[in-house]
Design an enzyme around this catalytic site. Structure first.
Site, PDB file in Angstrom:
ATOM      1  CB  SER A  10     -27.863 -21.325 -36.115  1.00  0.00           C
ATOM      2  OG  SER A  10     -26.985 -21.154 -37.205  1.00  0.00           O
ATOM      3  CG  HIS A  35     -25.234 -24.481 -34.653  1.00  0.00           C
ATOM      4  ND1 HIS A  35     -24.973 -25.808 -34.389  1.00  0.00           N
ATOM      5  CD2 HIS A  35     -25.409 -24.401 -36.001  1.00  0.00           C
ATOM      6  CE1 HIS A  35     -24.993 -26.497 -35.516  1.00  0.00           C
ATOM      7  NE2 HIS A  35     -25.255 -25.662 -36.513  1.00  0.00           N
ATOM      8  CG  ASP A  37     -24.546 -23.379 -39.380  1.00  0.00           C
ATOM      9  OD1 ASP A  37     -24.489 -24.600 -39.129  1.00  0.00           O
ATOM     10  OD2 ASP A  37     -25.530 -22.666 -39.088  1.00  0.00           O
ATOM     11  CG  MET A  39     -22.210 -23.335 -44.781  1.00  0.00           C
ATOM     12  SD  MET A  39     -23.692 -22.533 -45.423  1.00  0.00           S
ATOM     13  CE  MET A  39     -24.832 -22.851 -44.078  1.00  0.00           C
ATOM     14  CG  HIS A  68     -23.050 -28.066 -38.667  1.00  0.00           C
ATOM     15  ND1 HIS A  68     -24.300 -27.733 -39.125  1.00  0.00           N
ATOM     16  CD2 HIS A  68     -22.707 -29.211 -39.314  1.00  0.00           C
ATOM     17  CE1 HIS A  68     -24.696 -28.621 -40.011  1.00  0.00           C
ATOM     18  NE2 HIS A  68     -23.743 -29.528 -40.153  1.00  0.00           N
ATOM     19  CG  MET A  70     -22.743 -28.024 -43.137  1.00  0.00           C
ATOM     20  SD  MET A  70     -24.077 -26.822 -43.047  1.00  0.00           S
ATOM     21  CE  MET A  70     -23.378 -25.717 -41.833  1.00  0.00           C
ATOM     22  CG  MET A 139     -27.805 -31.813 -41.763  1.00  0.00           C
ATOM     23  SD  MET A 139     -27.481 -30.187 -41.012  1.00  0.00           S
ATOM     24  CE  MET A 139     -28.670 -29.107 -41.790  1.00  0.00           C
ATOM     25  N   GLY A 144     -26.900 -25.876 -46.055  1.00  0.00           N
ATOM     26  CA  GLY A 144     -26.431 -24.828 -46.956  1.00  0.00           C
ATOM     27  C   GLY A 144     -27.058 -23.470 -46.682  1.00  0.00           C
ATOM     28  CG  PHE A 145     -29.163 -21.873 -48.457  1.00  0.00           C
ATOM     29  CD1 PHE A 145     -28.590 -20.695 -48.921  1.00  0.00           C
ATOM     30  CD2 PHE A 145     -29.005 -23.034 -49.204  1.00  0.00           C
ATOM     31  CE1 PHE A 145     -27.882 -20.666 -50.120  1.00  0.00           C
ATOM     32  CE2 PHE A 145     -28.297 -23.026 -50.407  1.00  0.00           C
ATOM     33  CZ  PHE A 145     -27.728 -21.834 -50.869  1.00  0.00           C
ATOM     34  N   GLY A 146     -29.868 -21.054 -44.037  1.00  0.00           N
ATOM     35  CA  GLY A 146     -30.794 -20.904 -42.927  1.00  0.00           C
ATOM     36  C   GLY A 146     -32.188 -20.635 -43.486  1.00  0.00           C
ATOM     37  N   GLY A 147     -33.188 -20.707 -42.619  1.00  0.00           N
ATOM     38  CA  GLY A 147     -34.535 -20.283 -42.998  1.00  0.00           C
ATOM     39  C   GLY A 147     -35.305 -21.239 -43.892  1.00  0.00           C
ATOM     40  CG  ASP A 177     -28.420 -27.468 -37.839  1.00  0.00           C
ATOM     41  OD1 ASP A 177     -29.117 -26.439 -37.825  1.00  0.00           O
ATOM     42  OD2 ASP A 177     -27.229 -27.487 -38.221  1.00  0.00           O
ATOM     43  N   GLY A 179     -34.717 -25.482 -39.593  1.00  0.00           N
ATOM     44  CA  GLY A 179     -36.171 -25.270 -39.568  1.00  0.00           C
ATOM     45  C   GLY A 179     -36.837 -25.538 -38.235  1.00  0.00           C
ATOM     46  N   GLY A 199     -31.921 -21.024 -35.789  1.00  0.00           N
ATOM     47  CA  GLY A 199     -31.336 -19.815 -36.368  1.00  0.00           C
ATOM     48  C   GLY A 199     -32.382 -18.744 -36.529  1.00  0.00           C
ATOM     49  CB  SER A 200     -34.714 -17.904 -39.295  1.00  0.00           C
ATOM     50  OG  SER A 200     -34.843 -19.240 -39.650  1.00  0.00           O
TER      51      SER A 200
HETATM   52  C1  DX5 Z   1     -28.150 -25.118 -42.320  1.00  0.00           C
HETATM   53  C2  DX5 Z   1     -27.359 -24.867 -41.045  1.00  0.00           C
HETATM   54  C3  DX5 Z   1     -28.237 -24.543 -39.872  1.00  0.00           C
HETATM   55  C4  DX5 Z   1     -28.979 -23.247 -40.024  1.00  0.00           C
HETATM   56  C5  DX5 Z   1     -30.245 -23.309 -39.215  1.00  0.00           C
HETATM   57  O1  DX5 Z   1     -27.304 -25.563 -43.310  1.00  0.00           O
HETATM   58  O2  DX5 Z   1     -26.599 -26.008 -40.690  1.00  0.00           O
HETATM   59  O3  DX5 Z   1     -27.520 -24.556 -38.669  1.00  0.00           O
HETATM   60  O4  DX5 Z   1     -28.200 -22.143 -39.581  1.00  0.00           O
HETATM   61  O5  DX5 Z   1     -31.026 -22.193 -39.490  1.00  0.00           O
HETATM   62  P1  DX5 Z   1     -32.618 -22.199 -39.354  1.00  0.00           P
HETATM   63  O6  DX5 Z   1     -32.897 -22.529 -37.925  1.00  0.00           O
HETATM   64  O7  DX5 Z   1     -32.999 -20.835 -39.774  1.00  0.00           O
HETATM   65  O8  DX5 Z   1     -33.125 -23.294 -40.277  1.00  0.00           O
HETATM   66 ZN    ZN Z   2     -25.745 -26.088 -38.554  1.00  0.00          ZN
END
Ligand code: DX5
Ligand code: ZN
Length: 218
Positions: A10, A35, A37, A39, A68, A70, A139, A144-147, A177, A179, A199-200
Site C-alpha cells: 500500500s 495498492h 487507497d 479516501m 481501493h 474508500m 478490511m 481510514g488510516f494506515g498503521g 487489508d 495491519g 503498508g507500514s
Molecule cells: C486503510 C487502508 C489500507 C492501509 C494499510 O484504510 O485501506 O490499505 O493503507 O496500511 P497498513 O498495512 O499500514 O495497515
Molecule cells: Zn486499502
C-alpha cells in the site's frame, strides 16, 4: 505448494516526497500490484490523495495498480481510476446504491471488479454479488488510516467468505487489508486468503524488498 500469494504493497505508507524511488522499489520487488487507497474525508475520516498523485504513481509503475475506493460516490470516479491505469477497482459494499451496476461498469472498462467490506459489515451482504466479482477485500482494520492494529475476527470472516465462495465463485481473490504483518500473514493464507495488502509493514521496514519476498513465499 501450488498456491500463489498475491502481494499488494500500500503506497499510502510510502514517502511521498520520494514517490518515484518508492514506486521503483516496488517495481524491483516480487510484488504483484501497488495498492492505491483513495479516501474522501466523508466515507472515512481522512483524505489520502487524488488523481494527480495516482498519475505520478502510474508514470513510474511497472506493476498493475490495485485501486481501493474508500469514498461515498465511487461511481463518479471510476473513469478517473481507469485513466490512472487501474487494473483492479474495489468499491465498498456500504456505499453502493446499485452495486451490480457499479461492478458491471468496472468490468466494461476492462478492470477486475472488487467489493470491500468493513470489519462491522456482515459477509451475508456479499451473497447476491459474489458470483459476479473478481475479488473481495476484507478490511482487517476500520478504514481510514494506515498503521492500525489487525482485528483478529478477520480469520472468521475469511472462513465465511471461503464457505460462500466455495459454491458461488471458487476462483475469487480474497484480499486482506489493514495491519498485515509477520504475526498474522501466514495464518491469513492458511485460513484461505490469497492476496495481502501491506503498508507500514513494507514501507517502514529496513529492507522492504525482503519483506515483500517473505509475504510472497507464504
Ligand atoms: C486503510 C487502508 C489500507 C492501509 C494499510 O484504510 O485501506 O490499505 O493503507 O496500511 P497498513 O498495512 O499500514 O495497515
Ligand atoms: Zn486499502
Amino acid at each position: 505448494m501450488n498456491r500463489t500469494t498475491l502481494v499488494s504493497p500500500s503506497i499510502l505508507a510510502a514517502d511521498f516526497a520520494n514517490i518515484e524511488t518508492e514506486v521503483k522499489m516496488v517495481n524491483d520487488s516480487a510484488a504483484d500490484y501497488i495498492h492505491i487507497d483513495i479516501m474522501d474525508g466523508h466515507f472515512v475520516p481522512n483524505i489520502s490523495f487524488g488523481f494527480p498523485v495516482t498519475k505520478a504513481i502510474q508514470k513510474h509503475s511497472k506493476k498493475p495498480l490495485d485501486f481501493h475506493l474508500m469514498i461515498s460516490n465511487p461511481d463518479n470516479y471510476l473513469e478517473a481510476c481507469i485513466d490512472s491505469g487501474a487494473a483492479i477497482i474495489t468499491v465498498h459494499v456500504e456505499v453502493c446504491h446499485d452495486l451490480r451496476a457499479t461492478i458491471n461498469r468496472i468490468k466494461k472498462f476492462g478492470a477486475k471488479a472488487g467489493v470491500a467490506v468493513n470489519p462491522g459489515t456482515d459477509i451475508e451482504s456479499l451473497k447476491e454479488i459474489i458470483s459476479d466479482i473478481d475479488l473481495v477485500l476484507l478490511m482487517s482494520v476500520n478504514p481510514g488510516f494506515g498503521g492500525q492494529s489487525f482485528i483478529d475476527n478477520t480469520y472468521n470472516k475469511v472462513l465465511e467468505i471461503k464457505e460462500l465462495s466455495s459454491f458461488l465463485n471458487k476462483n475469487i481473490l480474497i484480499e486482506i487489508d489493514g495491519g498485515v504483518n509477520a504475526s498474522n500473514a501466514a495464518k491469513l493464507i492458511s485460513t484461505g486468503a490469497n492476496m495481502l495488502v501491506a503498508g507500514s509493514y513494507v514501507f517502514n521496514a529496513p529492507n522492504p524488498i525482503e519483506v515483500i519476498q517473505s509475504l510472497k513465499m507464504l
